[in-house]
Enzyme design. Structure first.
Site, PDB file in Angstrom:
ATOM      1  N   GLN A 114      30.509  38.626  -9.777  1.00 26.41           N
ATOM      2  CA  GLN A 114      30.466  37.034 -10.366  1.00 26.41           C
ATOM      3  C   GLN A 114      31.787  36.313 -10.013  1.00 26.41           C
ATOM      4  O   GLN A 114      31.580  34.856  -9.393  1.00 26.41           O
ATOM      5  CB  GLN A 114      30.191  36.969 -11.948  1.00 26.41           C
ATOM      6  CG  GLN A 114      29.477  35.589 -12.427  1.00 26.41           C
ATOM      7  CD  GLN A 114      27.888  35.362 -11.974  1.00 26.41           C
ATOM      8  OE1 GLN A 114      27.249  36.420 -12.217  1.00 26.41           O
ATOM      9  NE2 GLN A 114      27.496  34.488 -11.244  1.00 26.41           N
ATOM     10  N   LYS A 129      30.582  37.670 -17.518  1.00 30.94           N
ATOM     11  CA  LYS A 129      28.981  38.282 -17.688  1.00 30.94           C
ATOM     12  C   LYS A 129      29.053  38.881 -19.186  1.00 30.94           C
ATOM     13  O   LYS A 129      29.870  39.081 -19.613  1.00 30.94           O
ATOM     14  CB  LYS A 129      28.796  39.209 -16.694  1.00 30.94           C
ATOM     15  CG  LYS A 129      27.441  39.300 -16.411  1.00 30.94           C
ATOM     16  CD  LYS A 129      27.036  38.674 -15.413  1.00 30.94           C
ATOM     17  CE  LYS A 129      25.423  38.572 -15.047  1.00 30.94           C
ATOM     18  NZ  LYS A 129      24.942  37.896 -13.756  1.00 30.94           N
ATOM     19  N   GLY A 168      21.435  32.820 -18.073  1.00 33.04           N
ATOM     20  CA  GLY A 168      20.577  33.719 -18.252  1.00 33.04           C
ATOM     21  C   GLY A 168      20.773  34.849 -17.106  1.00 33.04           C
ATOM     22  O   GLY A 168      21.667  34.571 -16.129  1.00 33.04           O
ATOM     23  N   ASP A 169      20.006  35.783 -17.227  1.00 35.43           N
ATOM     24  CA  ASP A 169      19.976  36.815 -16.426  1.00 35.43           C
ATOM     25  C   ASP A 169      18.696  37.708 -16.551  1.00 35.43           C
ATOM     26  O   ASP A 169      17.650  37.078 -17.379  1.00 35.43           O
ATOM     27  CB  ASP A 169      21.386  37.819 -16.330  1.00 35.43           C
ATOM     28  CG  ASP A 169      21.525  38.756 -15.127  1.00 35.43           C
ATOM     29  OD1 ASP A 169      22.065  38.165 -14.166  1.00 35.43           O
ATOM     30  OD2 ASP A 169      21.026  39.973 -15.053  1.00 35.43           O
ATOM     31  N   ASN A 244      12.404  35.938 -12.534  1.00 37.49           N
ATOM     32  CA  ASN A 244      12.501  34.654 -11.794  1.00 37.49           C
ATOM     33  C   ASN A 244      12.985  34.511 -10.553  1.00 37.49           C
ATOM     34  O   ASN A 244      12.561  33.521 -10.084  1.00 37.49           O
ATOM     35  CB  ASN A 244      13.651  34.112 -12.936  1.00 37.49           C
ATOM     36  CG  ASN A 244      14.182  32.741 -12.335  1.00 37.49           C
ATOM     37  OD1 ASN A 244      15.322  32.968 -11.799  1.00 37.49           O
ATOM     38  ND2 ASN A 244      13.654  31.821 -12.836  1.00 37.49           N
TER      39      ASN A 244
HETATM   40  N1  GLU Z   1      22.848  35.476 -13.772  1.00 37.82           N
HETATM   41  C1  GLU Z   1      23.059  34.687 -12.542  1.00 37.82           C
HETATM   42  C2  GLU Z   1      23.886  35.329 -11.316  1.00 37.82           C
HETATM   43  O1  GLU Z   1      23.590  36.664 -11.426  1.00 37.82           O
HETATM   44  C3  GLU Z   1      23.283  33.280 -13.152  1.00 37.82           C
HETATM   45  C4  GLU Z   1      24.694  33.027 -13.714  1.00 37.82           C
HETATM   46  C5  GLU Z   1      24.723  31.555 -13.914  1.00 37.82           C
HETATM   47  O2  GLU Z   1      24.055  30.579 -13.826  1.00 37.82           O
HETATM   48  O3  GLU Z   1      25.786  31.272 -14.809  1.00 37.82           O
HETATM   49  O4  GLU Z   1      24.588  34.688 -10.605  1.00 37.82           O
END
Ligand code: GLU
Length: 449
Positions: A114, A129, A168-169, A244
């Site tokens: 991330q 995360k 979310g994830d 999603n």
């Molecule tokens: N979980 C998503 C990613 O893997 C979105 C993370 C977010 O919007 O903060 O990037």
């Protein structure tokens, strides 16, 4: 395995010894380090300043107990995590994953990825995360609510609009975010919209956030095709997953003239030669929360369901792994190459194994990594934060245009950076180096903290 630059070997060895048993985290770190040899050669300051060592160590790791009571009155105990990895560019930003496979190594791999993904967006967001080993599958709404409330009862003290902004994830969508935002609001007595993203439209959410990861993935692929003066029109596409990311990738492929002929869930894949019926898929997956096999049953004999089969055996022009980490291994990669697939772009986080990526790079096929390809989700989260900060809300069209522009600029930055560092055409090198240099330069400017 490609050799690491000798200055990076001790850093990787330290990561292995300090984080035992966290295979996914090791994999994610190694993948980035493999791209950084030319960077430390050109700019020795990165090696000399220990900035890479600092990057591999999360700024803060929070692990907590999440007790909750089932509908039958039984007490369950899950484990909650939030890894606040790097805040050089902005508040920690990244999703929460609720899935039984979640443990510290998964959260750290996702948090590490991330950092670079968020840097690539060009927006002011750090990397983090979190999640839990809670399995929402088969749980009632009331159970999910009690779990989310218990989770937030601990998490609330660590997050905030200027500190850490979860989203979310896998396993966390608008239902879970709603319960968590409600609990945050109740405990803090603050309507602090910017503390979570992926919110519903009536309570501070942004247009296009639901669609953003899938749409962004396809915008990125469209940019890749444009470099070869082609487009999605008439292309056959395989999308793994049916959550999603997959659903909105399928929607955008169809809008741009391609046909998605297969998608999957953990039980197997469906092959639908005329193109996936998206309304049916959304109803089965989003509304009924049923299995992909039910899609085949509803569509009748022209659609086949292959239980436990490999979706990568379906011949296609473009493959979009949009399910989960390490879902596309060397066998799957070999099958895609054999069948003439031209592009593989990662909609999920780290879905291709290192062995698969090695096969792709020695073949004609063009491979683009998650950090770049799926950055549209978090980028639109940052747009949601902008709207929350200005107490404004933008139209669907305007927000989608911003997303498309961000994806175009990530794509171009990857190719320019790959050129600059001697790996022309490599999206992997371009994404890792462009993400790394933005974060590392900020870390150097901020001193040893
Ligand atoms: N979980 C998503 C990613 O893997 C979105 C993370 C977010 O919007 O903060 O990037």
């Amino acid at each position: 395995m490609p050799v690491l630059d000798e200055r990076l070997v001790p850093i990787f060895e330290e990561v292995l010894s300090r984080n035992p048993g966290e295979a996914e985290f090791h994999q994610a770190v190694r993948e980035v380090l493999e791209s950084l040899g030319p960077v430390v050669t050109k700019h020795p300051r990165y090696a000399d300043s220990a900035v890479i060592r600092r990057l591999c160590e999360p700024e803060r790791q929070i692990i907590f107990r999440v007790p909750w009571v089932t509908d039958n009155g039984k007490t369950e105990v899950n484990r909650g995590f939030r890894v606040e990895f790097n805040s050089a560019l902005g508040p920690y930003k990244g999703g929460l994953r609720f899935h039984p496979s979640v443990y510290l190594g998964i959260v750290k791999f996702l948090g590490f990825e991330q950092i670079f993904k968020n840097a690539l967006t060009g927006l002011p967001i750090g990397g983090g995360k979190g999640g839990s080993d809670f399995d929402p599958k088969g749980r009632s709404d009331a159970e999910v609510m009690r779990f989310c409330q218990s989770f937030m009862t601990e998490l609330y003290r660590h997050i905030g609009e200027y500190t850490d902004v979860p989203a979310g994830d896998i396993g966390v969508g608008s239902r879970e975010l709603g319960y968590m935002f409600g609990q945050y609001k109740r405990i803090t007595n603050r309507y602090e919209s910017g503390t979570l993203t992926g919110k519903g439209l009536s309570w501070g959410g942004s247009q296009v956030r639901t669609e953003a990861t899938g749409y962004g993935t396809v915008f990125f692929v469209d940019e890749m095709l444009k470099t070869g003066r082609s487009g999605l029109d008439g292309k056959k596409v395989v999308v793994s997953g049916s959550g999603n990311v997959a659903i909105y990738a399928i929607e955008k492929v169809h809008q741009l003239g391609g046909t998605v002929i297969a998608c999957s869930d953990s039980g197997g894949y469906v092959y639908d030669p005329e193109g996936i019926d998206l309304n049916l898929l959304k109803d089965i997956k989003d509304v009924q929360r049923d299995r992909i096999s039910d899609y085949a049953l509803a569509r009748g004999p022209k659609v086949s369901f292959v239980p436990n089969g490999s979706i990568w055996d379906v011949p296609c022009d473009i493959a979009l792994p949009c399910a989960t980490q390490n879902e596309l291994d060397a066998d799957g990669a070999a099958s895609l190459i054999r069948n003439g697939c031209q592009i593989v772009a990662e909609g999920a986080n780290m879905p291709a194994t290192p062995a698969a990526i090695r096969l792709f790079s020695s073949a004609e096929l063009r491979f683009a990594p998650a950090k770049a390809v799926n950055a549209g989700g978090v980028a639109t989260s940052a747009l949601e934060m902008q709207q929350n900060a200005s107490r404004d809300s933008w139209t669907f069209e305007y927000t989608q245009d911003r997303l498309a522009e961000i994806m175009r600029s990530i794509h171009d930055r990857c190719l320019e950076t790959a050129d600059e560092y001697g790996s022309p055409g490599s999206y992997v090198a371009g994404a890792n180096i462009a993400g790394f240099t933005r974060v590392a330069d900020s870390m150097l400017a901020l001193g040893v903290i």
